[in-house]
Design a protein around this motif. Structure first.
Motif, PDB file in Angstrom:
ATOM      1  N   GLY A   1       0.825  -1.194   0.000  1.00 11.44           N
ATOM      2  CA  GLY A   1       0.000   0.000   0.000  1.00 11.44           C
ATOM      3  C   GLY A   1       0.857   1.241   0.000  1.00 11.44           C
ATOM      4  O   GLY A   1       2.058   1.163   0.247  1.00 11.44           O
ATOM      5  N   PRO A   2       0.255   2.393  -0.267  1.00  7.04           N
ATOM      6  CA  PRO A   2       1.028   3.642  -0.259  1.00  7.04           C
ATOM      7  C   PRO A   2       1.434   4.003   1.158  1.00  7.04           C
ATOM      8  O   PRO A   2       0.916   3.423   2.117  1.00  7.04           O
ATOM      9  CB  PRO A   2       0.042   4.668  -0.831  1.00  7.04           C
ATOM     10  CG  PRO A   2      -1.301   4.115  -0.507  1.00  7.04           C
ATOM     11  CD  PRO A   2      -1.169   2.617  -0.543  1.00  7.04           C
ATOM     12  N   SER A   3       2.360   4.953   1.314  1.00  3.24           N
ATOM     13  CA  SER A   3       2.799   5.287   2.664  1.00  3.24           C
ATOM     14  C   SER A   3       1.620   5.862   3.446  1.00  3.24           C
ATOM     15  O   SER A   3       0.792   6.587   2.903  1.00  3.24           O
ATOM     16  CB  SER A   3       3.967   6.268   2.631  1.00  3.24           C
ATOM     17  OG  SER A   3       3.636   7.383   1.869  1.00  3.24           O
TER      18      SER A   3
ATOM     19  N   PHE B   1      -9.190   1.621  -6.520  1.00  2.00           N
ATOM     20  CA  PHE B   1      -7.902   1.836  -5.858  1.00  2.00           C
ATOM     21  C   PHE B   1      -6.916   0.726  -6.209  1.00  2.00           C
ATOM     22  O   PHE B   1      -5.778   0.982  -6.598  1.00  2.00           O
ATOM     23  CB  PHE B   1      -8.055   1.920  -4.328  1.00  2.00           C
ATOM     24  CG  PHE B   1      -6.727   2.001  -3.645  1.00  2.00           C
ATOM     25  CD1 PHE B   1      -6.053   3.214  -3.574  1.00  2.00           C
ATOM     26  CD2 PHE B   1      -6.104   0.865  -3.151  1.00  2.00           C
ATOM     27  CE1 PHE B   1      -4.795   3.291  -3.013  1.00  2.00           C
ATOM     28  CE2 PHE B   1      -4.839   0.934  -2.589  1.00  2.00           C
ATOM     29  CZ  PHE B   1      -4.184   2.146  -2.517  1.00  2.00           C
TER      30      PHE B   1
ATOM     31  N   PHE C   1      -3.540   1.230  -8.282  1.00  5.66           N
ATOM     32  CA  PHE C   1      -2.289   1.114  -7.523  1.00  5.66           C
ATOM     33  C   PHE C   1      -1.411   0.014  -8.083  1.00  5.66           C
ATOM     34  O   PHE C   1      -0.188   0.130  -8.093  1.00  5.66           O
ATOM     35  CB  PHE C   1      -2.588   0.848  -6.036  1.00  5.66           C
ATOM     36  CG  PHE C   1      -1.381   0.953  -5.159  1.00  5.66           C
ATOM     37  CD1 PHE C   1      -0.837   2.198  -4.861  1.00  5.66           C
ATOM     38  CD2 PHE C   1      -0.759  -0.176  -4.655  1.00  5.66           C
ATOM     39  CE1 PHE C   1       0.295   2.312  -4.080  1.00  5.66           C
ATOM     40  CE2 PHE C   1       0.377  -0.076  -3.874  1.00  5.66           C
ATOM     41  CZ  PHE C   1       0.905   1.174  -3.581  1.00  5.66           C
TER      42      PHE C   1
ATOM     43  N   LYS D   1       0.230  -0.267   6.819  1.00  3.12           N
ATOM     44  CA  LYS D   1       0.875  -1.575   6.671  1.00  3.12           C
ATOM     45  C   LYS D   1       1.979  -1.770   7.697  1.00  3.12           C
ATOM     46  O   LYS D   1       2.082  -2.842   8.312  1.00  3.12           O
ATOM     47  CB  LYS D   1       1.417  -1.753   5.241  1.00  3.12           C
ATOM     48  CG  LYS D   1       2.375  -0.662   4.768  1.00  3.12           C
ATOM     49  CD  LYS D   1       2.617  -0.785   3.266  1.00  3.12           C
ATOM     50  CE  LYS D   1       3.783   0.056   2.788  1.00  3.12           C
ATOM     51  NZ  LYS D   1       3.660   1.512   2.987  1.00  3.12           N
TER      52      LYS D   1
ATOM     53  N   GLN E   1      -8.024  -3.500   1.119  1.00  6.75           N
ATOM     54  CA  GLN E   1      -8.807  -3.324  -0.096  1.00  6.75           C
ATOM     55  C   GLN E   1      -9.059  -4.656  -0.790  1.00  6.75           C
ATOM     56  O   GLN E   1     -10.114  -4.877  -1.357  1.00  6.75           O
ATOM     57  CB  GLN E   1      -8.078  -2.371  -1.059  1.00  6.75           C
ATOM     58  CG  GLN E   1      -7.743  -1.025  -0.453  1.00  6.75           C
ATOM     59  CD  GLN E   1      -8.978  -0.211  -0.149  1.00  6.75           C
ATOM     60  OE1 GLN E   1      -9.947  -0.235  -0.901  1.00  6.75           O
ATOM     61  NE2 GLN E   1      -8.982   0.496   0.973  1.00  6.75           N
TER      62      GLN E   1
ATOM     63  N   CYS F   1      -0.709   3.932   4.803  1.00  2.63           N
ATOM     64  CA  CYS F   1      -1.906   3.100   4.658  1.00  2.63           C
ATOM     65  C   CYS F   1      -2.095   2.201   5.864  1.00  2.63           C
ATOM     66  O   CYS F   1      -3.102   1.534   5.983  1.00  2.63           O
ATOM     67  CB  CYS F   1      -1.834   2.273   3.385  1.00  2.63           C
ATOM     68  SG  CYS F   1      -0.655   0.919   3.466  1.00  2.63           S
TER      69      CYS F   1
ATOM     70  N   MET G   1      -3.573  -2.550   0.918  1.00  2.00           N
ATOM     71  CA  MET G   1      -4.164  -1.713   1.960  1.00  2.00           C
ATOM     72  C   MET G   1      -4.199  -0.260   1.516  1.00  2.00           C
ATOM     73  O   MET G   1      -3.355   0.193   0.754  1.00  2.00           O
ATOM     74  CB  MET G   1      -3.339  -1.811   3.259  1.00  2.00           C
ATOM     75  CG  MET G   1      -3.396  -3.167   3.920  1.00  2.00           C
ATOM     76  SD  MET G   1      -2.395  -3.221   5.428  1.00  2.00           S
ATOM     77  CE  MET G   1      -3.349  -2.144   6.501  1.00  2.00           C
ATOM     78  N   ASN G   2      -5.212   0.460   2.004  1.00  2.00           N
ATOM     79  CA  ASN G   2      -5.256   1.898   1.801  1.00  2.00           C
ATOM     80  C   ASN G   2      -6.047   2.531   2.933  1.00  2.00           C
ATOM     81  O   ASN G   2      -7.088   2.008   3.331  1.00  2.00           O
ATOM     82  CB  ASN G   2      -5.906   2.237   0.454  1.00  2.00           C
ATOM     83  CG  ASN G   2      -5.756   3.710   0.120  1.00  2.00           C
ATOM     84  OD1 ASN G   2      -4.739   4.327   0.440  1.00  2.00           O
ATOM     85  ND2 ASN G   2      -6.759   4.280  -0.507  1.00  2.00           N
ATOM     86  N   GLU G   3      -5.559   3.632   3.459  1.00  2.00           N
ATOM     87  CA  GLU G   3      -6.231   4.391   4.514  1.00  2.00           C
ATOM     88  C   GLU G   3      -6.718   3.500   5.653  1.00  2.00           C
ATOM     89  O   GLU G   3      -7.847   3.623   6.121  1.00  2.00           O
ATOM     90  CB  GLU G   3      -7.375   5.200   3.917  1.00  2.00           C
ATOM     91  CG  GLU G   3      -6.827   6.321   3.050  1.00  2.00           C
ATOM     92  CD  GLU G   3      -7.922   7.163   2.413  1.00  2.00           C
ATOM     93  OE1 GLU G   3      -9.087   6.716   2.421  1.00  2.00           O
ATOM     94  OE2 GLU G   3      -7.599   8.240   1.933  1.00  2.00           O
TER      95      GLU G   3
ATOM     96  N   HIS H   1       5.820  -0.826  -0.402  1.00  2.00           N
ATOM     97  CA  HIS H   1       4.942   0.038  -1.191  1.00  2.00           C
ATOM     98  C   HIS H   1       5.190  -0.200  -2.678  1.00  2.00           C
ATOM     99  O   HIS H   1       4.613   0.442  -3.526  1.00  2.00           O
ATOM    100  CB  HIS H   1       5.179   1.504  -0.839  1.00  2.00           C
ATOM    101  CG  HIS H   1       6.577   1.953  -1.148  1.00  2.00           C
ATOM    102  ND1 HIS H   1       7.578   1.957  -0.205  1.00  2.00           N
ATOM    103  CD2 HIS H   1       7.140   2.365  -2.288  1.00  2.00           C
ATOM    104  CE1 HIS H   1       8.705   2.356  -0.763  1.00  2.00           C
ATOM    105  NE2 HIS H   1       8.474   2.604  -2.025  1.00  2.00           N
TER     106      HIS H   1
END
Lengths: 272, 347
Positions: free
Chosen positions: B37-39, B230, B234, B43, B214, B41, B208-210, B193
């Motif tokens: 996931g993005p930073s 998403f 991604f 993880k 997901q 998120c 994962m996100n927020e 990521h």
């Protein structure tokens, strides 16, 4: 950049005049008699031999012992203090370090006079004790008052270097130690303590050197009969007027300091 | 496969920020599982909760069916490879790796044997007496892996372990990590990521996100059947098109109806369609139902990235064939290239 280099010259000259020349004179005086007449130098080792006489040798022993005790107490108080400070977040740490150093903003003499008022036989502490119905305690002009004064004055010099080495330490090293099975005590002993050793060594060297060469604090808190190396040197120059003997003591003190620093450096390296 | 770790409805707040909003996840034995996931998120926080460095505000961490939420890190049967390795700078390579064994007061001979075996496993034979601070990034990484694995954990946690390495060593370490995981046969939970890293190494990818999961699936599932916008955007590049699911196996977008392989979305439901750029073919406009003009051609090394503008939108195509700018072209794709998913926010 090149032309800026010349700006350093006045400082070099002043350093030479104010540091190198006096040092040279101390060594010269230490090895001569009646050395006030520069042209007629009479070299001798008598001044150094005189230091070995029991009266003076005892002063050295007492000073070194007192320095060691002061350093030990500073370490016992300073390490936990530095450790606790290093656990706060950075802005709080800066504030706490400032609080530790605040006493140093006040003149040393004033601070020491303040202690005299607190510790005197009819001082604040004893009057408080009497109000509470307890018998007063003699605190002034004892080892206690001198060590107390020394510890309070030199504690910041122990706390700051230890705090610096603790705060530089990567927090994830402790987590790694926990992760590998170390409990809190094991992690502290094997990681935190080992990695803060440079700060501890610096603190010990600084406090010890200052404690064995101080003369204002023992003079005020220890009284006239309380003679340490610093007081001995002071009296030789100011009241006795034997500059040669005073220089000899200074010279030996300098040698002791150099040896102490060497030993600590060796200890530091050996630990890594 | 046996369930090894079970996360139940984990939540975590840092000050007023919600970092985890209910994480449910099962980790199985011998699995290479990646949290992707993005930073920000969540993880790394999830990983740190498993390791015991953070405590969840609510929820449970079960290990072999037992709740370990209250155990301190040093009592958990997991070991961690840290992002910046966290090697002990005052110890040499051997002592770093032997740290965990020394703490457990293992037999000296046994320590020596195990550490040597680990050095061989990570390809650092003869490095025992080296100063860890003088090793290269890749070598430090190997020491960190050996230091964790020597304790024979049931699960190895890896927090973006390759983040600090340059691209070439990264590739090499990816393959080696996978190899090491097969050799020691334990579960790896890997945080990254980098979607390419996740796809090439994992058995299971958790996107994962927020603070929410997901999608959980195999790398091919995640890539080919993204569950929402998403995940689709991604992981890899994609054309995402609003569409209408007319009925099972029939979807409509850009004014046309297309056959597809998806079903179960209902009738006349608004959906989104993912078309991967490499699944689109540039053909003669006569033979295509979507037509447009080539607006941009970028050479990407292995392929060209071509942007084709239609009346409604712009499509991205990856192809090895060059097409000139300004040319009128058609776009073609098969039913299996259309991936239908629910639009964001409706599930």
């Amino acid at each position: 950049m090149k032309h800026f280099k010349k700006l350093v010259r006045p400082y070099l000259i002043w350093s030479f005049v104010l540091i190198v020349v006096p040092l040279f004179l101390i060594v010269l005086y230490a090895f001569t008699v009646d050395g006030n007449a520069v042209l007629t130098l009479n070299f001798t080792l008598d001044n150094l031999k005189k230091v070995l006489e029991p009266t003076y040798a005892n002063v050295f022993v007492k000073s070194l012992a007192l320095g060691a005790v002061t350093t030990g107490i500073c370490l016992l108080i300073g390490y936990p203090l530095a450790y606790m400070i290093a656990r706060f977040k950075e802005s709080t740490q800066n504030l706490l370090i400032m609080l530790v150093t605040i006493p140093m903003w006040i003149n040393l003499l004033l601070r020491t006079y303040a202690w005299m008022n607190l510790l005197a036989d009819n001082g604040i502490i004893n009057r408080l004790l009497m109000k509470l119905g307890l018998s007063p305690v003699t605190m002034m002009y004892t080892d206690f008052s001198v060590v107390l004064g020394l510890v309070c004055n030199f504690l910041p010099f122990m706390v700051i270097p230890i705090h610096t080495s603790l705060s530089k330490m990567d927090r994830s090293l402790i987590e790694a130690a926990y992760d590998l099975g170390a409990n809190k005590v094991q992690a502290f002993r094997q990681i935190t303590l080992k990695l803060s050793m440079p700060g501890v060594i610096n603190g010990i060297v600084m406090v010890f050197l200052m404690a064995i060469s101080t003369f204002v604090i023992p003079k005020l808190l220890g009284g006239g009969q309380y003679v340490l190396i610093g007081n001995l040197i002071e009296s030789q120059f100011i009241s006795v007027g034997d500059w040669n003997f005073g220089s000899a003591i200074s010279f030996i003190l300098a040698v002791i300091i150099l040896i102490a620093m060497r030993v600590m450096k060796r200890f530091d390296k050996g630990d890594e | 496969m046996n369930k090894l770790i079970e996360l139940k409805n984990l939540t975590k707040n840092f000050e007023d920020q919600q970092v985890l909003r209910g994480i449910d996840l099962n980790v199985y034995e011998n699995e290479f599982l990646t949290l992707l996931g993005p930073s920000g998120c969540g993880k790394t926080t999830t990983l740190r909760i498993i390791a015991g460095f953070e405590e969840a505000d609510s929820g449970q961490v079960l290990f072999d069916g037992k709740d370990i939420s209250a155990l301190p890190p040093y009592k958990r049967p997991v070991n961690t490879v840290f992002q910046k390795y966290a090697l002990f700078p005052h110890m040499n390579v051997f002592d770093n790796i032997a740290f965990g064994l020394n703490i457990r007061k293992a037999d000296k001979q046994e320590i020596r044997r195990k550490v040597e075996a680990m050095l061989a496993l990570v390809g650092l034979e003869g490095f025992g007496s080296r100063d860890v601070t003088l090793l290269s990034g890749g070598q430090q990484q190997r020491v960190a892996i050996a230091r964790a694995l020597v304790n024979e954990p049931k699960v190895l946690l890896l927090d973006e372990p390759l983040g600090a390495l340059d691209a070439r060593i990264r590739k090499q370490m990816q393959m080696e990590l996978k190899k090491i995981q097969r050799e020691v046969g334990i579960t790896f939970i890997y945080v990254t990521h980098d979607q390419e890293e996740a796809l090439s190494m994992s058995d299971t990818v958790v996107v994962m996100n927020e603070g929410m999961i997901q999608q959980i699936g195999s790398p091919t599932d995640i890539y080919n059947e993204p569950e929402n916008r998403f995940v689709a955007s991604f992981i890899g590049e994609s054309n995402i098109v609003e569409a209408t699911m007319i009925e099972d196996y029939l979807v409509g977008f850009d004014g046309c109806r297309f056959e597809c392989v998806d079903r179960g979305f209902g009738e006349m439901e608004p959906v989104e369609v993912v078309l991967r750029p490499e699944d689109l073919d540039i053909v003669d406009p006569e033979n295509a139902r979507i037509r447009g003009t080539v607006r941009q051609v970028t050479f990407k090394g292995v392929h060209y990235e071509i942007l084709v503008e239609t009346d409604i939108r712009t499509y991205m195509i990856h192809t090895t064939d060059y097409t000139e700018i300004g040319k009128h072209v058609g776009l073609d794709f098969g039913p299996e290239d259309i991936h239908v998913m629910w639009p964001m926010g409706s599930y």
